[in-house]
Every structure is written in structure tokens, then in C-alpha cells.
Design an enzyme around this catalytic site. Structure first.
Site, short mmCIF file in Angstrom:
data_model
loop_
_atom_site.label_atom_id
_atom_site.label_comp_id
_atom_site.label_asym_id
_atom_site.label_seq_id
_atom_site.Cartn_x
_atom_site.Cartn_y
_atom_site.Cartn_z
N ASP A 51 0.98 -0.93 0.10
CA ASP A 51 0.19 -0.40 -0.69
C ASP A 51 0.54 1.10 0.02
O ASP A 51 1.73 1.64 0.93
CB ASP A 51 -0.90 0.08 1.67
CG ASP A 51 -1.31 1.46 1.40
OD1 ASP A 51 -1.44 2.00 0.61
OD2 ASP A 51 -2.41 0.59 2.28
N TYR A 108 1.57 -0.10 15.41
CA TYR A 108 0.64 -0.17 13.86
C TYR A 108 0.97 0.85 12.64
O TYR A 108 0.82 1.48 12.83
CB TYR A 108 -0.81 0.17 14.53
CG TYR A 108 -1.90 -0.53 13.39
CD1 TYR A 108 -2.03 -1.37 12.78
CD2 TYR A 108 -2.82 0.64 13.20
CE1 TYR A 108 -2.56 -2.14 11.84
CE2 TYR A 108 -4.13 0.21 11.87
CZ TYR A 108 -3.77 -0.91 11.66
OH TYR A 108 -4.22 -1.49 10.41
N LYS A 140 -2.30 -2.92 8.01
CA LYS A 140 -2.08 -3.97 7.57
C LYS A 140 -1.42 -4.24 6.78
O LYS A 140 -0.89 -4.41 6.10
CB LYS A 140 -3.67 -4.72 8.10
CG LYS A 140 -4.92 -4.43 8.91
CD LYS A 140 -5.83 -4.14 8.89
CE LYS A 140 -6.54 -3.99 7.68
NZ LYS A 140 -6.14 -2.61 7.19
#
Ligand code: F6R
Ligand code: MG
Ligand code: MG
Length: 370
Positions: free
Chosen positions: A11, A233, A236
Site C-alpha cells: 500500500d 501499528y 495491515k
């Protein structure tokens, strides 16, 4: 000479938000890979997307973990990131976690699924691309495809599949792997892979003495865990997989049938929710509702001397309408739980999200219960 099929994805910027990939990123990736094809580094390629992930599907003769191929993917993502930044796309460069390439793209952020194999006379291959979920989302469909006779009729009917397959299962927390024979060790294997956030199927192999070489994988799944790389984080690890089909392997339709049940996976909205995985066409691979629901696309090819004839957009089919309808019903049912488990992930799985910051803020307010 063996052929290598590589899927490398990242991404590097969403449009808009985290929903999809802008066509300019696809264009720049196509241009870069086409130059590599002209130079003879690649035999063939196809660039596509699932949700906000840019997906590079490539064939070559250089084997797995090849420095030049990984460097090509890294440069492609870097160029796409520049475009993403210039357009102000969302989260530009988000999966490129290191500043420089150092020989292998593993551990730098992008996801990788590669397999080297001897081509059969005719070689059908499907690339499965998922968004808003984690590698363990492949456990259930891959198990069904290669080990469940209620999914794959060939395991019962076709003598060349009857011996079953071997699963390579990774413990992604302990960084260990184990090989397990199907169907002989099915119950033990299920005890592991049912815990899908920790144990993931990495590869599938044929058994010894069958039609296909037992040391060449017939399926491979990406297993990168972004949070373990980054420490906190950062998005994902939306997984990808490559699966070969037919003549001694599950038929194309048996492979796709593994996705006819929209099972619950984790990774929806902020990487923090459970929801159904919905098989969709590439056009429908835009994560809209509550940044989802999680999606999977299937792009099929026939591979000949490394040349990729295709793509065929395999979930672009009314045969999967019922699955999609069911997924939407389940998505709605799960959504109504709002911030409550089991829609929201259990605490242990939220460790790498922003939730610990809330807990930290409240720490001083907790008093002992008399
Ligand atoms: C990203 C994703 C999204 C984001 C959410 C919040 O792939 O799944 O659900 O987690 O949109 O994104 P930020 O924090 O970037 O505003
Ligand atoms: Mg994103
Ligand atoms: Mg994504």
C-alpha cells in the site's frame, strides 16, 4: 528451466482514503515493469489492485528471493510513492518502512508470495489478493481446497489427488515451521491453523510419488506481519496467495469453491474488527463500507514458458452473488455490535493498534476493589 511466479504488493497510497488505488499508480508500475520485461529481467507481468494495495504479479527465471526482482519491486513502489505524494494520495508510501533497499524486500514492509516450479504442459494459476485482513485469512480456504473432500471432490474421485497434500504451517510469533500430512494429521493441523492469528499455512506441497514433484510448491501465501516489522501499528499486512490448479491438483472450480463461504476474518476498520471476507471482481475491490468489508479477488492465468495469458477476473461471476449477499448480511450483523467484541478484536490482538494509548491515559484512575 523452472518458472518463478512472484506476487509482491504494498500500500503506497490510497484513493480516496484507504479504499482503492489511483490509476496513475497502476500506470507507473506498468511502465516500470514493462521496462524490466524489455530488458529481459521479467518474462511477463500484470499490475492490479485489491482495495488500497498495489499488486505486482510477475514471472521470471530467477527463483525466489532474487535480489534483482525484489529491487525492481522496491523501485516500482518507490516511484509509485512519488506519484502518490505529488497527488496527495492517502498514506503515501505507508508500507515502505525502511529508507533503503538492502538485498531482499522481506522485512521492509511489502508482502511477498513466490513459488518456483516446473511448468506442466498446461499450467493454470490463480493469484488471490486480499485487503483489510491478515495472512491467517487464507487458512480456511486453503485447508478446504487441499484437504476437505466436501470442498474438493477430486480428493475422493481422482486417484491422482487421493494421497492428499502436505501443509507447511508457520508459527508467525515464534518463527518456527512444521510440515503436516493431509489427511493423516488433519486434526492436529486444525488445532494449529484454527488459531489463525498465530499459525498460518505458508505453502502446500504434493505428496511423494505422485504426478507432481514433491519438492515444488503448488500454493504459497504471503506471511509478512507489518506490526512485527514496525513495532507499532502502521497498517495491515493484507495477504496474497498463488495457487496452481488442475491435472493432479484441485480443479480451478474446486480452488474457487474454497471462497464460496464468506468466513469471518480480522483486520476490518483500523485493523481492529472481525468481518466476513467478500469475494469480488477487481472493479468491486474498493473497500467502502466501514473501510470494507474485507475483500478477496481472484485473477487467473495460463502460464506457458513464463508467459502469462490473462488475466481472467474469476469472481466477476453471478456464481458468487449468493456469497456476496451473505457477506453483506453478516457484515451488517457484525456492525451492529459496534465497539463490542466479537466485532472488535479481543484485547490481545489490539495490542498493536492505538487502543493501548487509551489504556495508558486511564491508568492512574484505576483503584483497587476492596
Ligand atoms: C487501512 C484501514 C483503515 C484505516 C482507517 C483509519 O488499510 O484498514 O480502516 O485503519 O481508515 O486510518 P487513518 O488512521 O489513516 O485515518
Ligand atoms: Mg492504506
Ligand atoms: Mg490494504
Amino acid at each position: 528451466m523452472k518458472t518463478t511466479f512472484s506476487i509482491i504488493k504494498a500500500d503506497v497510497g490510497g484513493f480516496p482514503g484507504h479504499s482503492s488505488v489511483h490509476e496513475k499508480l497502476i500506470e507507473v508500475a506498468e511502465k516500470n515493469l514493462s521496462e524490466a520485461k524489455n530488458e529481459g529481467l521479467l518474462i511477463d507481468f500484470h499490475v492490479t489492485h485489491c482495495g488500497d494495495d498495489l499488486e505486482l504479479l510477475m514471472t521470471h527465471h530467477r527463483g525466489e528471493n532474487n535480489e534483482e526482482i525484489h529491487s525492481l519491486a522496491w523501485n516500482t513502489f518507490t516511484k509509485a510513492t512519488e506519484i502518490a505524494k505529488s497527488l496527495g494520495l492517502y498514506g503515501a508510501g505507508q508500507d515502505l518502512l525502511k529508507d533503503a533497499f538492502s538485498g531482499n524486500i522481506r522485512g521492509l514492509g511489502p508482502g511477498v508470495a513466490e513459488m518456483e516450479f516446473t511448468e506442466r504442459k498446461s499450467e493454470p494459476l490463480i493469484a488471490f489478493l486480499m485487503d483489510k485482513t491478515e495472512p491467517g485469512a487464507f487458512n480456511l480456504p486453503i485447508f478446504k481446497i487441499f484437504a476437505d473432500p466436501f470442498n474438493t471432490a477430486g480428493l475422493v474421485i481422482d486417484p491422482s489427488l487421493h494421497a492428499g497434500f502436505k501443509l507447511e504451517i508457520w508459527d508467525i510469533l515464534e518463527h518456527k515451521k512444521v510440515f503436516m500430512d493431509m489427511p493423516e494429521e488433519m486434526y492436529d493441523a486444525l488445532a494449529l491453523i484454527g488459531a489463525k492469528s498465530r499459525f498460518v499455512i505458508k505453502r502446500v506441497y504434493p505428496k511423494e510419488g505422485g504426478k507432481l514433484p514433491a519438492d515444488e510448491p503448488v500454493a504459497v501465501i504471503s506471511t509478512e506481519k507489518l506490526y512485527q516489522i514496525a513495532g507499532e501499528y502502521v497498517g495491515k499486512d493484507d495477504p496474497v496467495a498463488a495457487v496452481r490448479a488442475q491435472s493432479g491438483l484441485p480443479a480451478l472450480g474446486e480452488v474457487l469453491e474454497g471462497f464460496a463461504f464468506p468466513h469471518l476474518v480480522s483486520g476490518w476498520m483500523r485493523g481492529s474488527h472481525n468481518g466476513p471476507i467478500m469475494p469480488v471482481s477487481v472493479k468491486q475491490a474498493r473497500c467502502t463500507r466501514f473501510d470494507g468489508p474485507p475483500r478477496v479477488v481472484a485473477v487467473g492465468f495460463q502460464i506457458k514458458d513464463g508467459k502469462m495469458t490473462g488475466p481472467a477476473d474469476l469472481f466477476d461471476d453471478p456464481g458468487f452473488d449468493y456469497t456476496r449477499q451473505k457477506a453483506i448480511e453478516v457484515a451488517d450483523y457484525m456492525r451492529r455490535h459496534g465497539p463490542f467484541e466479537p466485532h472488535r478484536l479481543p484485547l490481545a490482538d489490539m495490542e498493536y493498534t492505538t487502543l493501548p494509548k487509551v489504556m495508558e491515559k486511564l491508568k492512574g484512575r484505576f483503584k483497587d476493589i476492596e
